[in-house]
Design an enzyme around this catalytic site. Structure first.
Site, PDB file in Angstrom:
ATOM      1  N   ASP A   1     -60.985 -14.990 -32.340  1.00  0.00           N
ATOM      2  CA  ASP A   1     -60.195 -14.756 -31.130  1.00  0.00           C
ATOM      3  C   ASP A   1     -60.389 -13.312 -30.703  1.00  0.00           C
ATOM      4  OD1 ASP A   1     -57.679 -14.602 -29.232  1.00  0.00           O
ATOM      5  OD2 ASP A   1     -57.719 -16.683 -29.887  1.00  0.00           O
TER       6      ASP A   1
ATOM      7  N   GLY B   1     -63.710 -11.302 -31.864  1.00  0.00           N
ATOM      8  CA  GLY B   1     -64.983 -11.343 -31.139  1.00  0.00           C
ATOM      9  C   GLY B   1     -64.834 -12.032 -29.806  1.00  0.00           C
TER      10      GLY B   1
ATOM     11  N   PHE C   1     -66.095 -15.272 -27.631  1.00  0.00           N
ATOM     12  CA  PHE C   1     -66.767 -16.571 -27.794  1.00  0.00           C
ATOM     13  C   PHE C   1     -67.836 -16.852 -26.738  1.00  0.00           C
ATOM     14  CE2 PHE C   1     -62.331 -18.402 -26.491  1.00  0.00           C
ATOM     15  CZ  PHE C   1     -62.538 -18.195 -25.134  1.00  0.00           C
TER      16      PHE C   1
ATOM     17  N   HIS D   1     -59.823 -25.626 -21.387  1.00  0.00           N
ATOM     18  CA  HIS D   1     -59.115 -25.784 -20.093  1.00  0.00           C
ATOM     19  C   HIS D   1     -58.853 -24.450 -19.389  1.00  0.00           C
ATOM     20  CE1 HIS D   1     -54.576 -25.311 -21.351  1.00  0.00           C
ATOM     21  NE2 HIS D   1     -55.332 -24.401 -21.909  1.00  0.00           N
TER      22      HIS D   1
HETATM   23  C1  SAM Z   1     -54.572 -20.947 -24.313  1.00  0.00           C
HETATM   24  S1  SAM Z   1     -54.858 -19.980 -25.742  1.00  0.00           S
HETATM   25  C2  SAM Z   1     -55.023 -21.225 -26.984  1.00  0.00           C
HETATM   26  C3  SAM Z   1     -54.762 -20.699 -28.354  1.00  0.00           C
HETATM   27  C4  SAM Z   1     -54.754 -21.743 -29.469  1.00  0.00           C
HETATM   28  N1  SAM Z   1     -56.057 -22.347 -29.662  1.00  0.00           N
HETATM   29  C5  SAM Z   1     -53.696 -22.797 -29.244  1.00  0.00           C
HETATM   30  O1  SAM Z   1     -54.028 -23.968 -29.172  1.00  0.00           O
HETATM   31  O2  SAM Z   1     -52.511 -22.446 -29.102  1.00  0.00           O
HETATM   32  C6  SAM Z   1     -56.506 -19.409 -25.490  1.00  0.00           C
HETATM   33  C7  SAM Z   1     -57.004 -18.445 -26.548  1.00  0.00           C
HETATM   34  O3  SAM Z   1     -58.342 -18.009 -26.222  1.00  0.00           O
HETATM   35  C8  SAM Z   1     -58.454 -16.649 -26.579  1.00  0.00           C
HETATM   36  N2  SAM Z   1     -59.581 -16.045 -25.845  1.00  0.00           N
HETATM   37  C9  SAM Z   1     -59.651 -15.816 -24.507  1.00  0.00           C
HETATM   38  N3  SAM Z   1     -60.848 -15.252 -24.196  1.00  0.00           N
HETATM   39  C10 SAM Z   1     -61.533 -15.145 -25.361  1.00  0.00           C
HETATM   40  C11 SAM Z   1     -62.845 -14.657 -25.679  1.00  0.00           C
HETATM   41  N4  SAM Z   1     -63.658 -14.198 -24.729  1.00  0.00           N
HETATM   42  N5  SAM Z   1     -63.254 -14.707 -26.975  1.00  0.00           N
HETATM   43  C12 SAM Z   1     -62.419 -15.194 -27.956  1.00  0.00           C
HETATM   44  N6  SAM Z   1     -61.165 -15.668 -27.702  1.00  0.00           N
HETATM   45  C13 SAM Z   1     -60.725 -15.644 -26.418  1.00  0.00           C
HETATM   46  C14 SAM Z   1     -57.104 -16.080 -26.194  1.00  0.00           C
HETATM   47  O4  SAM Z   1     -56.855 -14.838 -26.793  1.00  0.00           O
HETATM   48  C15 SAM Z   1     -56.161 -17.184 -26.649  1.00  0.00           C
HETATM   49  O5  SAM Z   1     -55.721 -16.989 -27.968  1.00  0.00           O
END
Ligand code: SAM
Length: 329
Positions: free
Chosen positions: A196, A220, A222, A239
């Site tokens: 994350d 990092g 993604f 989403h």
């Molecule tokens: C809607 S949340 C979902 C979190 C978790 N998977 C859940 O189901 O509750 C989206 C996650 O994507 C992470 N995120 C957003 N951009 C990212 C990136 N470029 N690389 C890694 N993680 C990222 C956010 O920090 C967040 O924790």
């Protein structure tokens, strides 16, 4: 029975109810009513609020099912109101989060509808997750909101899938780590990786989503690189992104995984037809806030195809979330 025009006008007042709800949560009103009804004067004194405006806000929420008012100016919690207590896992932090920056972005929803671009970026000057990275307090609230929204769903996802033939699970955008925690607890043979952005990893390390034994934490991006594993879980992440960005995340997983690996996207599918479903509201929140969207099964199949994967099956869970499983194409 109200007339069609009264019903239409009521729809236009949705913001008043959602912001009033946020106010009573911020003041801690539901906690104060745990032991029984109280007068609005006592509630105002306990929360350092002005009794008259507090009364008006609570009077608005009572017919919405949050409180009952009886006798006059005395309020009690309903079951719906009790779901907002701070000692209950519930939507409290989600309501606070969605009624702050996301609410402000929504004022420019028309911009999103005209351009397809997130209103959030126009209002705040940067994309949602960049903005959160620069605002630690709101990022922490966001992670708490995700925990609140996830209640029950992580266990449901972990229970619905057989992880026995894999060795290393990567939770892509795993945030607080609640899903990974549930999977590792049920599968002692697995090691885990939580990927994350720094605020998400910090929340997971703090144990915000539960214990994470046998886990490597990776702060990092993604879009650039995804750690090696043989089973990828990506819950409520795809989403957040349009097809181009979401496809890139899936392609990064495809690049890192072995031929027998699988990708599990855990999302709520948009049902066909015009039945009421909260996912349709979340879909428009995604449009305005992150530029993402909720998808149908056919849309996921196309997304996988563009990323070198193929949709194998959709596995239902006991929660309002499905596992969409993909294998290398
Ligand atoms: C809607 S949340 C979902 C979190 C978790 N998977 C859940 O189901 O509750 C989206 C996650 O994507 C992470 N995120 C957003 N951009 C990212 C990136 N470029 N690389 C890694 N993680 C990222 C956010 O920090 C967040 O924790």
């Amino acid at each position: 029975m109200s007339s069609p025009s009264q019903q239409a006008a009521k729809l236009g007042f949705g913001f008043a109810v959602s912001q009033a709800l946020r106010v009573v949560i911020e003041l801690g009103i539901p906690d104060l009513l745990v032991s029984g009804e109280q007068s609005v004067e006592d509630l105002a004194a306990a929360t350092k609020a002005d009794a008259e405006p507090l009364y008006r806000v609570m009077r608005l929420l009572a017919p919405e099912g949050v409180f009952t008012e009886n006798p006059p100016r005395h309020f009690a919690l309903t079951e719906v109101g009790a779901a907002l207590r701070s000692d209950r896992p519930g939507p409290r932090d989600f309501i606070r989060m969605i009624n702050s920056e996301a609410y402000l972005a929504f004022e420019q929803l028309l911009h999103s509808v005209r351009t397809g671009k997130p209103a959030f970026d126009k209002v705040f000057g940067s994309p949602r997750f960049d903005w959160l990275s620069a605002h630690p307090e709101q990022a922490a609230l966001f992670q708490r909101a995700m925990v609140a929204l996830s209640q029950g769903t992580n266990e449901a996802v972990a229970d619905a899938y057989d992880f026995s033939r894999y060795t290393r699970v990567v939770d892509v955008g795993g945030g607080h780590g609640q899903l990974l925690s549930a999977i590792l607890a049920r599968n002692p043979h697995l090691s885990g990786v939580l990927l994350d952005l720094p605020p998400g990893v910090a929340a997971a390390r703090r144990g915000a989503g539960g214990d994470l034994p046998r886990t490597d934490f990776v702060a990092g991006n993604f879009f650039e690189n995804v750690p090696v594993g043989d089973i990828y879980v990506i819950k409520k992440v795809i989403h957040d992104w349009n097809d181009e960005r979401a496809g890139l995340i899936l392609r990064r997983c495809r690049e890192a995984m072995p031929a027998h690996g699988r990708v599990l996207v855990a999302e709520t599918l948009v049902p066909p037809g015009d039945e009421p479903d909260q996912i349709k509201a979340i879909d428009v929140v995604m449009l305005a806030v992150t530029g993402g969207l909720e998808r149908t099964e056919a849309q996921y199949a196309r997304l996988f195809e563009g990323a070198g994967l193929k949709l194998e099956r959709v596995i239902g869970t006991r929660a309002a979330i499905s596992i969409i499983e993909a294998a290398p194409a």
